[in-house]
Design an enzyme around this catalytic site. Sequence first.
Site, PDB file in Angstrom:
ATOM      1  N   HIS A  38      -9.675 -13.017 -33.453  1.00 26.00           N
ATOM      2  CA  HIS A  38      -8.916 -12.183 -34.171  1.00 26.00           C
ATOM      3  C   HIS A  38      -9.467 -11.044 -34.986  1.00 26.00           C
ATOM      4  CE1 HIS A  38      -5.925 -11.195 -37.468  1.00 26.00           C
ATOM      5  NE2 HIS A  38      -4.962 -11.429 -36.408  1.00 26.00           N
ATOM      6  N   ASP A  58     -10.873 -11.536 -42.572  1.00 23.96           N
ATOM      7  CA  ASP A  58     -10.067 -11.866 -41.458  1.00 23.96           C
ATOM      8  C   ASP A  58     -10.917 -13.239 -41.002  1.00 23.96           C
ATOM      9  OD1 ASP A  58      -9.231 -12.185 -38.557  1.00 23.96           O
ATOM     10  OD2 ASP A  58      -8.204 -10.094 -39.266  1.00 23.96           O
ATOM     11  N   SER A  60      -0.828  -7.495 -37.005  1.00 27.38           N
ATOM     12  CA  SER A  60      -2.389  -7.648 -37.070  1.00 27.38           C
ATOM     13  C   SER A  60      -2.991  -6.593 -36.267  1.00 27.38           C
ATOM     14  CB  SER A  60      -2.638  -9.078 -36.411  1.00 27.38           C
ATOM     15  OG  SER A  60      -2.518  -9.994 -37.478  1.00 27.38           O
TER      16      SER A  60
END
Length: 770
Positions: A212, A145, A549
């Site tokens: 994220h 990520d 996600s």
Amino acid sequence: MKGFFISFYLSIFLVLFQRETESAQLRSNGIYIVYMGASVSSKSDPRNDYDQLLSSLMERKKNAVIHSYSNGFLGFAAYLSEDEAKSIAQTAGVVSVFPDPVLQLHTTHSWDFLKDQTAVEVNSNPSSTSGSISNGTDTIIGILDTGIWPESESFSDEDMGPIPSQWKGTCMEGHDFTTLSCNRKLIGARYYDEPGSSNAGASGTPRDKNGHGTHVASTAAGIPVKGASYYGLAEGTAKGGSPGSRIAMYRVCSLNGCQGSAILKGFDDAIADGVDVLSLSLGASDGMEQEFSVDPIAIGAFHAVEKGIIVVCSGGNEGPNSRTAVNIAPWILTVAATTIDRDFESDVVLGGNKVIKGGGINFADIQKSPVYPLIYGSSAKSIHALADSEARNCIPGSFQDDQVKGKIILCENKDNLYFALQKFESLKKQGAIGMLLINNDERAVASTFGSSPVAAITEEDGAKIISYINSTRNPVATILPTVVVPKYKPAPVVPNFSSRGPSFSTRSLLKPDIAAPGVTIVAAWPGNDTKGVVSGKGPPLYYVLSGTSMACPHVSGVAATVKSLHPSWTPSAIKSAILTSAIQTNNLQAPITTNSGSKATPYDIGAGEVSTSGPLQPGLVYETEINDYLQYLCYTGYSLTKINKIASSLPANFSCPTKSDSDAVSNMNYPSIAISNLKENESKKVIRTVTIVDQDESVYTALVDAPSGLDVEVEPNKLQITKNSKKVTYQVTFRLTSSTKEDMFGSITWTNGKYKVRSPFVVALSNDSK
Ligand SMILES: *[C@@H]1O[C@H](CO)[C@@H](O)[C@H](O)[C@H]1NC(C)=O
Ligand SMILES: *[C@@H]1O[C@H](CO)[C@@H](O)[C@H](O)[C@H]1NC(C)=O
Ligand SMILES: *[C@@H]1O[C@H](CO)[C@@H](O)[C@H](O)[C@H]1NC(C)=O
Ligand SMILES: *[C@@H]1O[C@H](CO)[C@@H](O)[C@H](O)[C@H]1NC(C)=O
Ligand SMILES: *[C@@H]1O[C@H](CO)[C@@H](O)[C@H](O)[C@H]1NC(C)=O
Ligand SMILES: *[C@@H]1O[C@H](CO)[C@@H](O)[C@H](O)[C@H]1NC(C)=O
């Protein structure tokens, strides 16, 4: 053979000879990924071809090679000209050569939008708090990520035991990141940057400059943190799906997206580091999906699964159209998104105190009574606005200051040109007070508007407001700050954005596999983030995001919990446990629906909503063998020669059927069943084998749920389990007795009173979707 190599190197050499090798020129070439298959050959020869190709390239073309892969599989990424790439693709050891793709994070809003977003965050994800959380202490979840913010309380290692001995990875130092940034929770961190790349501060460190990666890592394995909230909103305990598991972060994304060459390096390292689960909340966009040998996630995942690592991926955010799901290889666990039982409501008050339910998250501090003049964008267009639609959509520049000053503006949102906040920023500069955005999707999936008085409303409510504006001389309104509505019903619901099946490559494999919470998920956030900040307050430590996600790490957490309880289980056994225990009803005890209100099908949610307790004791599992996956490769057009390179070990008698048809894919021992090309009055058979994982003597009976017009027969329909039972095989015959044109859905459930082992099925009437 030797002669071939000499002439090959000579030809490479001649090509290279004419080219300068300085880095500027290198970079004017593209990056290509050269994939060479398994790191050991099926005949257990050492792979000299790899060493020779790589060293010859490095010798002739200094600094051309960016990454080399040799742990989980063989290959490298290098700056090459098109001619060089073509030439290398012809070499004996090479499976494929392809331009390095850039993949995207699967949040509902783009990276750019994230940068613009003004904060939010909140607390717990109800679905992952149901008592079944086990320790998972020896399980390692690797996450590919944007990096991690190690200081988050969610990654505290208090009370954690020593790092599992299987761990062979490292904590790479980098900008603002030292070995002390890792601990017994965050046990490893790596990053991959293109040499010489400047990534606006995001390079040279495993630290998360986006948010994220921190968010998904804490959703997978964050420890319980009490009182987590986004500025008091949705306060509760934030915790991951497997709070006892360890985290290893592989930063493969930069501010430009996620480079395929870096993703492959992340896989290559993670395989060697000793992770148990890999979680990827990223992928190709719809329309950019690729077949196996040019898809970095499919390649990396294949070799990870071969080595016993379960790979969980988000299915994409490009719904609600069919065939939009990505990451659909059969060895990947593909995750769709659903809502949770929580709504973020930002009410709109009109004159006469009429209340309209709005959505989105705002902390606006404007008057609570409707004192602000309300206008519809289309009635205020400036002479500069080229078209009425520009004003209706509140495109920046459509208005003059005096038209919007002091007012709340009602805007449509059909332009796909600007994000809501960009529109509001422009209106605000001209003196506007607030904005009402007509958009069903924004109403259904809360965006974060920070201190801006912005609320999203449905089209239906938009029409009501327009007629209110028409009906009165002085229309007025206000926008209230967001409140959280708990125990919202129905939930789960499939949001529009979640990508749908069937798989773009075949209708004989059901995708997505499973659904999990992916709407307004509260999880950890970088501690000095600026975009999440509401004016006058410090940075939020927890933030709200939506996307597949966010759904993916929920399933990764469950997979890690299963793995910690059953360390010897294969990736496919864990996947089977998760699929066969999934839930199909919502909190009204009715079938799960999509946001249009129709019953969700397996193309929306796969086997259903993930259960956190069911997968721990599934009773029976379907083990999908590597050979099943290789048969899938046969079907997708791979020659035996290529498959021989791809697979680490191939049975001597392995062969691709002369005519490998989709029925071979249907016959993979997968925990769901997909049949394609079934004609009226015809039948097809599939075989499945279950492995008994609870040896109590019992009898399982098959329950079939089939739509009318489809006969489904299970043979035998009773399975006798004894102390010595290991595997049992059964056969299912599907016979179409009607002339329907629609795909059909149903399920087969084996039950012995204690366990229910459910496989969804889909029957497609058409040919494969290729
Ligand atoms: C956690 O681990 C400890 C010791 O290994 C064990 O006694 C306990 O039952 C575990 N807790 C759960 C919830 O599995
Ligand atoms: C979902 O998509 C459909 C079709 O594209 C659209 O009509 C609808 O407004 C969208 N949003 C919601 C919340 O239903
Ligand atoms: C509002 O008024 C305008 C102009 O008078 C008219 O065109 C429009 O149809 C009206 N809309 C509604 C919803 O009543
Ligand atoms: C965030 O903190 C890190 C150090 O912890 C620092 O390097 C970085 O500049 C900070 N960023 C902002 C925007 O304050
Ligand atoms: C290949 O050989 C194995 C045992 O050596 C056997 O179990 C398997 O059925 C064979 N497969 C085929 C396709 O002949
Ligand atoms: C299927 O069988 C039914 C009953 O025998 C018959 O009426 C129908 O025409 C058949 N359909 C086709 C496509 O053969």
